[in-house]
Design a protein around this motif. Sequence first.
Motif, PDB file in Angstrom:
ATOM      1  N   MET A 196       0.949  -1.411  -0.384  1.00 20.76           N
ATOM      2  CA  MET A 196       0.289   0.249   0.456  1.00 20.76           C
ATOM      3  C   MET A 196       1.061   1.304  -0.149  1.00 20.76           C
ATOM      4  O   MET A 196       1.622   1.136   0.527  1.00 20.76           O
ATOM      5  CB  MET A 196      -0.583   0.439   1.120  1.00 20.76           C
ATOM      6  N   SER A 197       0.736   2.544  -1.051  1.00 21.00           N
ATOM      7  CA  SER A 197       1.304   3.178  -1.349  1.00 21.00           C
ATOM      8  C   SER A 197       1.057   4.239   0.320  1.00 21.00           C
ATOM      9  O   SER A 197      -0.100   4.373   0.872  1.00 21.00           O
ATOM     10  CB  SER A 197       1.171   3.907  -2.158  1.00 21.00           C
ATOM     11  N   GLU A 198       1.984   5.232   0.420  1.00 20.37           N
ATOM     12  CA  GLU A 198       1.428   6.306   1.668  1.00 20.37           C
ATOM     13  C   GLU A 198       1.087   7.638   1.644  1.00 20.37           C
ATOM     14  O   GLU A 198       0.870   7.326   0.802  1.00 20.37           O
ATOM     15  CB  GLU A 198       2.911   6.752   2.426  1.00 20.37           C
ATOM     16  N   GLN A 199      -0.177   7.704   2.471  1.00 21.23           N
ATOM     17  CA  GLN A 199      -1.473   7.901   2.169  1.00 21.23           C
ATOM     18  C   GLN A 199      -1.187   9.451   2.642  1.00 21.23           C
ATOM     19  O   GLN A 199      -0.672   9.806   3.414  1.00 21.23           O
ATOM     20  CB  GLN A 199      -2.628   7.711   2.649  1.00 21.23           C
ATOM     21  N   PRO A 200      -1.488  10.586   1.825  1.00 20.41           N
ATOM     22  CA  PRO A 200      -1.511  12.003   1.881  1.00 20.41           C
ATOM     23  C   PRO A 200      -2.160  11.912   3.323  1.00 20.41           C
ATOM     24  O   PRO A 200      -3.367  11.320   3.262  1.00 20.41           O
ATOM     25  CB  PRO A 200      -1.998  13.266   0.754  1.00 20.41           C
ATOM     26  N   GLN A 201      -2.453  12.956   4.115  1.00 24.56           N
ATOM     27  CA  GLN A 201      -2.688  13.458   5.099  1.00 24.56           C
ATOM     28  C   GLN A 201      -4.016  14.958   4.406  1.00 24.56           C
ATOM     29  O   GLN A 201      -3.916  15.768   3.996  1.00 24.56           O
ATOM     30  CB  GLN A 201      -2.411  14.277   6.102  1.00 24.56           C
ATOM     31  N   PHE A 202      -5.076  14.180   5.209  1.00 23.07           N
ATOM     32  CA  PHE A 202      -6.342  14.975   4.637  1.00 23.07           C
ATOM     33  C   PHE A 202      -7.266  15.967   5.768  1.00 23.07           C
ATOM     34  O   PHE A 202      -7.209  15.344   6.708  1.00 23.07           O
ATOM     35  CB  PHE A 202      -7.840  13.834   3.761  1.00 23.07           C
ATOM     36  N   SER A 203      -7.063  17.301   5.399  1.00 19.31           N
ATOM     37  CA  SER A 203      -7.885  17.875   6.572  1.00 19.31           C
ATOM     38  C   SER A 203      -9.177  18.243   5.848  1.00 19.31           C
ATOM     39  O   SER A 203      -9.635  19.318   4.953  1.00 19.31           O
ATOM     40  CB  SER A 203      -7.308  19.250   6.839  1.00 19.31           C
ATOM     41  N   ILE A 204      -9.953  18.660   7.050  1.00 10.89           N
ATOM     42  CA  ILE A 204     -10.884  19.570   6.815  1.00 10.89           C
ATOM     43  C   ILE A 204     -11.039  20.771   6.960  1.00 10.89           C
ATOM     44  O   ILE A 204     -11.211  20.874   8.868  1.00 10.89           O
ATOM     45  CB  ILE A 204     -13.026  18.629   5.820  1.00 10.89           C
ATOM     46  N   LYS A 205     -11.947  21.774   6.582  1.00  8.91           N
ATOM     47  CA  LYS A 205     -12.147  23.460   7.489  1.00  8.91           C
ATOM     48  C   LYS A 205     -13.261  23.591   6.820  1.00  8.91           C
ATOM     49  O   LYS A 205     -13.503  24.178   5.827  1.00  8.91           O
ATOM     50  CB  LYS A 205     -10.766  24.189   6.634  1.00  8.91           C
ATOM     51  N   ILE A 206     -14.100  24.224   7.845  1.00 12.54           N
ATOM     52  CA  ILE A 206     -15.646  25.051   7.316  1.00 12.54           C
ATOM     53  C   ILE A 206     -15.273  26.134   7.349  1.00 12.54           C
ATOM     54  O   ILE A 206     -15.620  26.942   8.478  1.00 12.54           O
ATOM     55  CB  ILE A 206     -16.494  23.940   8.526  1.00 12.54           C
ATOM     56  N   ASP A 207     -15.915  26.746   6.811  1.00  8.81           N
ATOM     57  CA  ASP A 207     -16.287  28.526   6.394  1.00  8.81           C
ATOM     58  C   ASP A 207     -17.575  28.929   6.954  1.00  8.81           C
ATOM     59  O   ASP A 207     -18.134  28.461   5.730  1.00  8.81           O
ATOM     60  CB  ASP A 207     -15.430  29.132   5.616  1.00  8.81           C
ATOM     61  N   GLN A 208     -17.605  29.392   7.346  1.00  6.85           N
ATOM     62  CA  GLN A 208     -19.515  29.359   7.548  1.00  6.85           C
ATOM     63  C   GLN A 208     -20.066  30.843   9.037  1.00  6.85           C
ATOM     64  O   GLN A 208     -19.113  30.757   9.124  1.00  6.85           O
ATOM     65  CB  GLN A 208     -20.957  28.627   7.553  1.00  6.85           C
ATOM     66  N   ASN A 209     -20.790  31.205   8.862  1.00 11.92           N
ATOM     67  CA  ASN A 209     -21.658  32.056   9.429  1.00 11.92           C
ATOM     68  C   ASN A 209     -22.596  31.158  10.073  1.00 11.92           C
ATOM     69  O   ASN A 209     -23.678  31.452   9.176  1.00 11.92           O
ATOM     70  CB  ASN A 209     -21.972  33.319   9.134  1.00 11.92           C
ATOM     71  N   LYS A 210     -22.877  30.442  11.112  1.00  9.02           N
ATOM     72  CA  LYS A 210     -24.004  29.572  11.917  1.00  9.02           C
ATOM     73  C   LYS A 210     -25.005  30.331  12.413  1.00  9.02           C
ATOM     74  O   LYS A 210     -26.367  29.645  12.264  1.00  9.02           O
ATOM     75  CB  LYS A 210     -23.102  28.610  12.796  1.00  9.02           C
ATOM     76  N   PHE A 211     -25.031  31.950  12.116  1.00  7.69           N
ATOM     77  CA  PHE A 211     -26.633  31.968  12.749  1.00  7.69           C
ATOM     78  C   PHE A 211     -27.067  32.525  11.738  1.00  7.69           C
ATOM     79  O   PHE A 211     -27.104  33.339  10.465  1.00  7.69           O
ATOM     80  CB  PHE A 211     -25.638  34.021  13.142  1.00  7.69           C
ATOM     81  N   LEU A 212     -29.287  32.590  11.882  1.00  9.49           N
ATOM     82  CA  LEU A 212     -29.633  32.717  11.117  1.00  9.49           C
ATOM     83  C   LEU A 212     -30.630  33.665  12.439  1.00  9.49           C
ATOM     84  O   LEU A 212     -30.846  33.175  13.332  1.00  9.49           O
ATOM     85  CB  LEU A 212     -30.809  31.492  10.973  1.00  9.49           C
ATOM     86  N   PRO A 213     -31.462  34.048  11.441  1.00 10.13           N
ATOM     87  CA  PRO A 213     -32.372  34.595  11.838  1.00 10.13           C
ATOM     88  C   PRO A 213     -33.222  33.894  12.955  1.00 10.13           C
ATOM     89  O   PRO A 213     -33.512  32.644  11.683  1.00 10.13           O
ATOM     90  CB  PRO A 213     -33.547  36.285  11.135  1.00 10.13           C
ATOM     91  N   GLU A 214     -34.504  34.429  13.712  1.00 13.32           N
ATOM     92  CA  GLU A 214     -35.366  33.512  14.392  1.00 13.32           C
ATOM     93  C   GLU A 214     -36.625  33.231  13.024  1.00 13.32           C
ATOM     94  O   GLU A 214     -36.573  34.209  12.365  1.00 13.32           O
ATOM     95  CB  GLU A 214     -36.643  34.295  15.259  1.00 13.32           C
ATOM     96  N   VAL A 238     -13.094   6.713   6.760  1.00  9.40           N
ATOM     97  CA  VAL A 238     -13.269   8.029   7.413  1.00  9.40           C
ATOM     98  C   VAL A 238     -11.654   9.361   7.551  1.00  9.40           C
ATOM     99  O   VAL A 238     -10.938   8.453   7.982  1.00  9.40           O
ATOM    100  CB  VAL A 238     -13.887   8.651   8.498  1.00  9.40           C
ATOM    101  N   LEU A 239     -10.604   9.532   6.547  1.00  7.89           N
ATOM    102  CA  LEU A 239      -9.445  10.476   6.580  1.00  7.89           C
ATOM    103  C   LEU A 239      -9.907  11.578   7.000  1.00  7.89           C
ATOM    104  O   LEU A 239      -9.122  12.272   7.619  1.00  7.89           O
ATOM    105  CB  LEU A 239      -9.774  11.213   5.013  1.00  7.89           C
ATOM    106  N   ALA A 240     -11.380  12.778   7.385  1.00  9.35           N
ATOM    107  CA  ALA A 240     -11.326  14.097   7.772  1.00  9.35           C
ATOM    108  C   ALA A 240     -12.901  14.151   8.268  1.00  9.35           C
ATOM    109  O   ALA A 240     -13.587  12.970   7.102  1.00  9.35           O
ATOM    110  CB  ALA A 240     -10.726  15.456   6.629  1.00  9.35           C
ATOM    111  N   THR A 241     -12.767  15.105   8.978  1.00  8.76           N
ATOM    112  CA  THR A 241     -14.691  15.091   9.356  1.00  8.76           C
ATOM    113  C   THR A 241     -14.833  17.039   9.639  1.00  8.76           C
ATOM    114  O   THR A 241     -13.542  17.272  10.183  1.00  8.76           O
ATOM    115  CB  THR A 241     -15.601  13.696   9.901  1.00  8.76           C
ATOM    116  N   GLY A 242     -16.287  17.058   9.724  1.00  6.13           N
ATOM    117  CA  GLY A 242     -16.340  18.304   9.600  1.00  6.13           C
ATOM    118  C   GLY A 242     -18.225  18.811  10.293  1.00  6.13           C
ATOM    119  O   GLY A 242     -18.399  17.639   9.869  1.00  6.13           O
TER     120      GLY A 242
END
Length: 432
Positions: free
Chosen positions: A1-19, A317-321
């Motif tokens: 098996m070949s050596e695998q790259p390292q994966f990462s996940i970054k999430i960009d968002q504004n989580k706030f919503l009005p009522e 599973v390589l990465a989560t967010g």
Amino acid sequence: MSEQPQFSIKIDQNKFLPEGGREVHAVVSVESTGAPTGAGRAASAAEVIIIDTSGSMSYPDTKLRAAIAAAQVAVDTLRDGVFFAVISGSNSASMVYPQQGPLVPADTTTRQQAKQALSRLQAQGGTAIGSWLRLADQLFDAHQEGIRHAILLTDGKNQHETAEELDAVLYRCTGRFVCDCRGVGTDWEVAELRKISSALLGSVDIVADPQGLVADFQAMTEAAMGKAVADVALRVWTPQTAKLRFVKQVLPSMEDLTGKRAESGPQAGDYPLGAWGAESRDYHICVEVPPGVVGKELRAGWIKLVLPGTGGAEDQVLATGNILVQWTDDEAAFTQINPGVAQATGQAELADAIQQGLQARKDGDEDEATARLGRAVQLAEEAGNEEITSLLRKVVDIDDPATGTVRLKKKVEKVDEMSLDIGSTKTFRTRK
């Protein structure tokens, strides 16, 4: 098996919503680092080079000569041990090297034989791209575990088979290999090659001058040789009461993945991302959730990067967010536009404005063309997208970029029109 790259996940968002707010947007940045380089440590790979040898490739014959030289350079660029073949495409597809399947591993001898076989190519016949892809698919059949990459070069329209025949082949090939498409000259259809590259998760570009083919083929082959993991998928889980509106790649190019979903469990679907080396890509995800009350927080999406298991093996599973949402009555919080999401939305609107403007121009609707291309100039100015602005300047005279005031040029070179169309879906991180 070949050596695998390292994966990462970054999430960009504004989580706030009005009522009562329902729509959650996020940009998911996926990065892989430390992919293996050099022979011996790399993943198993297969490469098929498809060269258009229809009659038009000999008008002028510099096209065929440049295509042969480019394919020879691509063969030289293959790593030792990579399985490969070369296909000649006209009304039907035929093997250039080896003379019949299966694929052969690249070494000093096979490279030399392939380059000699290429030097004997002649141009005749028509164009039936589906048949070329069908042969490539058959050749890749024995290599579904590794990296599978094809290069397709054409100079014309797909005239010798129906659109339905091509669609059927694309349906069959989807998920089985990645294909980068190149059009040489200006007698081919951008929309046609874009359809092929989109279905097969590859790129599309114009090589207006055949002299540019050698460098382009070398770059595509080097990129393919740099891939270390095949068939990565973005798995998106959403709550039972939520609705996933879309999943779109927004960097390094615009690509709508929404229709490519494969169900992967309760409330979860997989979106294919193709093969990866050391690189980063961005995805814009929109989820519609039931309206919530002030103070309530919810996970609107659970994102996983996965390598789906084959033959009964478990998925890796390589990465989560997480994509989050919280309802608030703080106007300052919910009115803040996240820069990453704003850029993704702006780039999608820019691509639409350019493509609609060019279509209106083709249809003779000058008012609509002026309005849409003017809007494109305005969006490009706001984003600081100088590459697109310079392409737009070849199609319109810009009076005021800030307001999008433009005039259509009376005479536009076809290459400039095609380059703008292709450029509309290429993206990069802008400075603004």
